[in-house]
Design a protein around this motif. Structure first.
Motif, mmCIF file in Angstrom:
data_model
loop_
_atom_site.group_PDB
_atom_site.id
_atom_site.type_symbol
_atom_site.label_atom_id
_atom_site.label_comp_id
_atom_site.label_asym_id
_atom_site.label_seq_id
_atom_site.Cartn_x
_atom_site.Cartn_y
_atom_site.Cartn_z
ATOM 1 N N LEU A 153 0.817 -1.205 0.000
ATOM 2 C CA LEU A 153 0.000 0.000 0.000
ATOM 3 C C LEU A 153 0.858 1.265 0.000
ATOM 4 C CD1 LEU A 153 -2.879 -0.999 2.467
ATOM 5 C CD2 LEU A 153 -2.907 -0.977 -0.032
ATOM 6 N N GLU A 154 2.032 1.202 0.685
ATOM 7 C CA GLU A 154 2.963 2.332 0.631
ATOM 8 C C GLU A 154 3.405 2.588 -0.798
ATOM 9 O OE1 GLU A 154 4.019 4.427 2.781
ATOM 10 O OE2 GLU A 154 3.546 3.624 4.769
ATOM 11 N N ASN A 155 3.678 1.523 -1.525
ATOM 12 C CA ASN A 155 4.081 1.652 -2.918
ATOM 13 C C ASN A 155 2.961 2.245 -3.766
ATOM 14 O OD1 ASN A 155 4.253 0.154 -5.823
ATOM 15 N ND2 ASN A 155 6.304 0.585 -5.044
ATOM 16 N N MET A 156 1.703 1.831 -3.481
ATOM 17 C CA MET A 156 0.564 2.375 -4.223
ATOM 18 C C MET A 156 0.358 3.853 -3.893
ATOM 19 S SD MET A 156 -0.611 0.058 -6.232
ATOM 20 C CE MET A 156 1.095 -0.530 -6.438
ATOM 21 N N ARG A 157 0.666 4.257 -2.653
ATOM 22 C CA ARG A 157 0.559 5.671 -2.316
ATOM 23 C C ARG A 157 1.536 6.505 -3.139
ATOM 24 N NH1 ARG A 157 2.119 7.778 3.615
ATOM 25 N NH2 ARG A 157 4.153 7.064 2.835
ATOM 26 N N GLU A 158 2.770 6.034 -3.250
ATOM 27 C CA GLU A 158 3.749 6.739 -4.067
ATOM 28 C C GLU A 158 3.296 6.793 -5.521
ATOM 29 O OE1 GLU A 158 7.353 4.658 -3.459
ATOM 30 O OE2 GLU A 158 7.543 5.212 -1.331
ATOM 31 N N ARG A 159 2.672 5.726 -5.992
ATOM 32 C CA ARG A 159 2.198 5.695 -7.386
ATOM 33 C C ARG A 159 1.110 6.745 -7.591
ATOM 34 N NH1 ARG A 159 2.218 1.315 -11.175
ATOM 35 N NH2 ARG A 159 0.740 1.683 -12.882
ATOM 36 N N GLY A 160 0.188 6.846 -6.642
ATOM 37 C CA GLY A 160 -0.861 7.837 -6.762
ATOM 38 C C GLY A 160 -0.345 9.258 -6.672
ATOM 39 N N GLU A 161 0.659 9.494 -5.809
ATOM 40 C CA GLU A 161 1.231 10.837 -5.690
ATOM 41 C C GLU A 161 1.977 11.225 -6.958
ATOM 42 O OE1 GLU A 161 3.536 10.489 -2.186
ATOM 43 O OE2 GLU A 161 1.856 10.870 -0.806
ATOM 44 N N ARG A 162 2.624 10.259 -7.573
ATOM 45 C CA ARG A 162 3.302 10.570 -8.837
ATOM 46 C C ARG A 162 2.305 10.948 -9.925
ATOM 47 N NH1 ARG A 162 6.518 6.013 -7.487
ATOM 48 N NH2 ARG A 162 5.299 4.722 -8.941
ATOM 49 N N LEU B 19 -6.429 4.912 0.886
ATOM 50 C CA LEU B 19 -6.130 3.476 0.814
ATOM 51 C C LEU B 19 -6.233 2.884 2.208
ATOM 52 C CD1 LEU B 19 -2.963 3.543 -1.485
ATOM 53 C CD2 LEU B 19 -5.342 3.185 -2.170
ATOM 54 N N GLY B 20 -6.719 1.650 2.313
ATOM 55 C CA GLY B 20 -6.826 0.982 3.609
ATOM 56 C C GLY B 20 -6.970 -0.516 3.443
ATOM 57 N N ALA B 21 -6.658 -1.265 4.516
ATOM 58 C CA ALA B 21 -6.802 -2.723 4.527
ATOM 59 C C ALA B 21 -7.103 -3.153 5.960
ATOM 60 C CB ALA B 21 -5.536 -3.407 4.017
#
Length: 450
Positions: A317-326, A368-370
């Motif tokens: 999810l951390e990786n997906m956060r960076e993807r969304g910020e990019r 994002l959440g899980a």
């Protein structure tokens, strides 16, 4: 009849196969024992008790009559001695004794009698004409006491209890219950042996349905269960063969399509676009065709034959956060517990990436959440975009379906992002559904088994 049958199936009939099979074994045994017990108590035991009690009552009545004919103590002693000699009755005579005094001494003012005791009393009432009192709670073990009122005294008779009722009834019932319990335990043991292969086969099917291939299932148990296991193995091989053939075919299609597309790109680059402006539009069409082909191949390949392994959701999810910020969106990663999810890492990453890219394309804020939900994990991707109308949320999962009727690349992809995401979720034995987000946009919920 339909609603009544549905009510029985939901409330009365057990749900598990083991309980139903056990019920099939237990119910006939219980019904048989109840019928035998009722018949034995109401017919056989009652009849035997009445015959035995009538015999003892006749002996007591005869003794009382003979004693009544004797007027001296010597004659009475002789009669009682003869009775003791030829019967197993023990008796004594109390001159001047009364039934009231005997009842008071033996505490028989209000005796509590059972069903069999009532049968014994009825037999004595039919055979014995003199006033009498029956003590079925005698202090002498395994004996009953009969008090008979004579004109000048009280006759006390002790008779073995086995003379008035059957003493083997309890033993018979104990044997019935003991044998039934033993047979029930044997039935439970063999039922467990039969149910175990069914449960193993169900677990193998469940694992395969979740995308966790465990290889061929070794048939076990009865012949019918082995046939089901063999059918499952054949189905599994057909599915795997179909997936393999699809992957091989797509690899060939990819090679065949990419080669002419690459050649077309090179030829377009060699042409002078300044003299022919239409060539720029042609280049865009070729690029769009290449993108469509790549998207379709990505959808059709799915997760392929990638192996299942534990995946830590927090780093993903951390990786997906960076993807969304990019992509230019503000991404909020909600705190949650550390979760290890058995999954295909590349496929799960592709699923989340499609959802995050879709949220970033249509919204400016993403959450994002899980979290755990029993034996499942729910991963959520929310945005503040325009959302999708409720009536169209299921339609967008179909391949190449886009809500933007213009089909412009500037407003979205080719309509395979959500399709690929759900395909990955289904391949893991889970699902993907869409709902209204608390931010006003779309909320994608991925539900995957642990």
């Amino acid at each position: 009849m339909g609603p009544f049958r549905t009510f029985l199936n939901r409330t009365v009939v057990p749900r598990s196969l083991f309980t139903r099979s056990l019920l099939i074994v237990v119910l006939p045994v219980v019904v048989l024992q109840v019928v035998l017990t009722v018949i034995f108590y109401n017919r056989h035991w009652d009849t035997v008790t009445r015959w035995l009690a009538t015999g003892v009552a006749g002996e007591v009545a005869l003794t009382a009559q003979l004693l009544g004919e004797q007027h001296d103590l010597a004659g009475r002693d002789q009669v009682m001695e003869q009775v003791r000699k030829f019967t197993d009755l023990r008796m004594s005579f109390e001159p001047g004794g009364t039934l009231e005094a005997a009842a008071r001494d033996a505490d028989l003012a209000d005796p509590v009698r059972g069903h069999i005791d009532e049968k014994i009393l009825e037999a004595f009432q039919e055979s014995l004409r003199q006033p009498f009192l029956l003590d079925l709670r005698s202090d002498v073990p395994q004996r009953i006491a009969v008090y008979v009122q004579l004109p000048d005294g009280l006759l006390r008779v002790l008779a073995p209890r086995k003379r008035v009722t059957s003493t083997t009834t309890g033993l018979l019932l104990a044997w019935m219950l003991g044998v039934s319990t033993a047979l029930l335990l044997v039935a439970i043991y063999f039922l467990r042996l039969q149910i175990r292969p069914i449960r193993k086969l169900a677990r193998a099917m469940e694992s395969f349905g979740k995308g966790r291939d465990i290889g061929d299932y070794r048939p076990q148990g009865a012949q019918e269960i082995r046939q089901a296991a063999h059918a499952f193995n054949l189905m599994r091989q057909r599915i795997l063969r179909h997936l393999g053939q699809r992957t091989e075919m797509l690899a060939a299609v990819s090679h065949d399509l990419r080669t002419p597309l690459t050649r077309m790109k090179l030829e377009l680059e060699l042409l002078d676009s300044t003299e022919k402006p239409v060539l720029a539009e042609l280049r865009e069409d070729v690029e769009e065709m290449a993108q469509i082909i790549e998207s379709y191949l990505s959808f059709a390949r799915g997760e392929g034959r990638e192996g299942i392994e534990p995946v830590a959701l927090r780093p993903l999810l951390e990786n997906m956060r960076e993807r969304g910020e990019r992509a230019g969106a503000a991404v909020e990663l909600r705190d949650g517990e550390e979760i290890l999810l058995p999954a295909r890492p590349v496929a799960l990453r592709r699923c989340l990436a499609n959802l995050v890219d879709n949220a970033a394309r249509h919204g400016r804020s993403i959450a994002l959440g899980a979290r755990r939900r029993g034996r499942h994990v729910e991963i959520t991707v929310e945005d503040d975009g325009p959302g999708i109308p409720k009536g169209q949320r299921e339609a967008v999962f179909r391949p190449f379906v886009r809500l933007d009727q213009s089909r412009s690349r500037a407003t979205g992809g080719v309509g395979l992002g959500l399709t690929i995401a759900r395909d990955v979720a289904l391949g893991h034995g889970g699902d993907l559904r869409l709902d209204q987000s608390a931010q006003g946009g779309l909320k994608a919920i991925i539900r995957l088994p642990l």
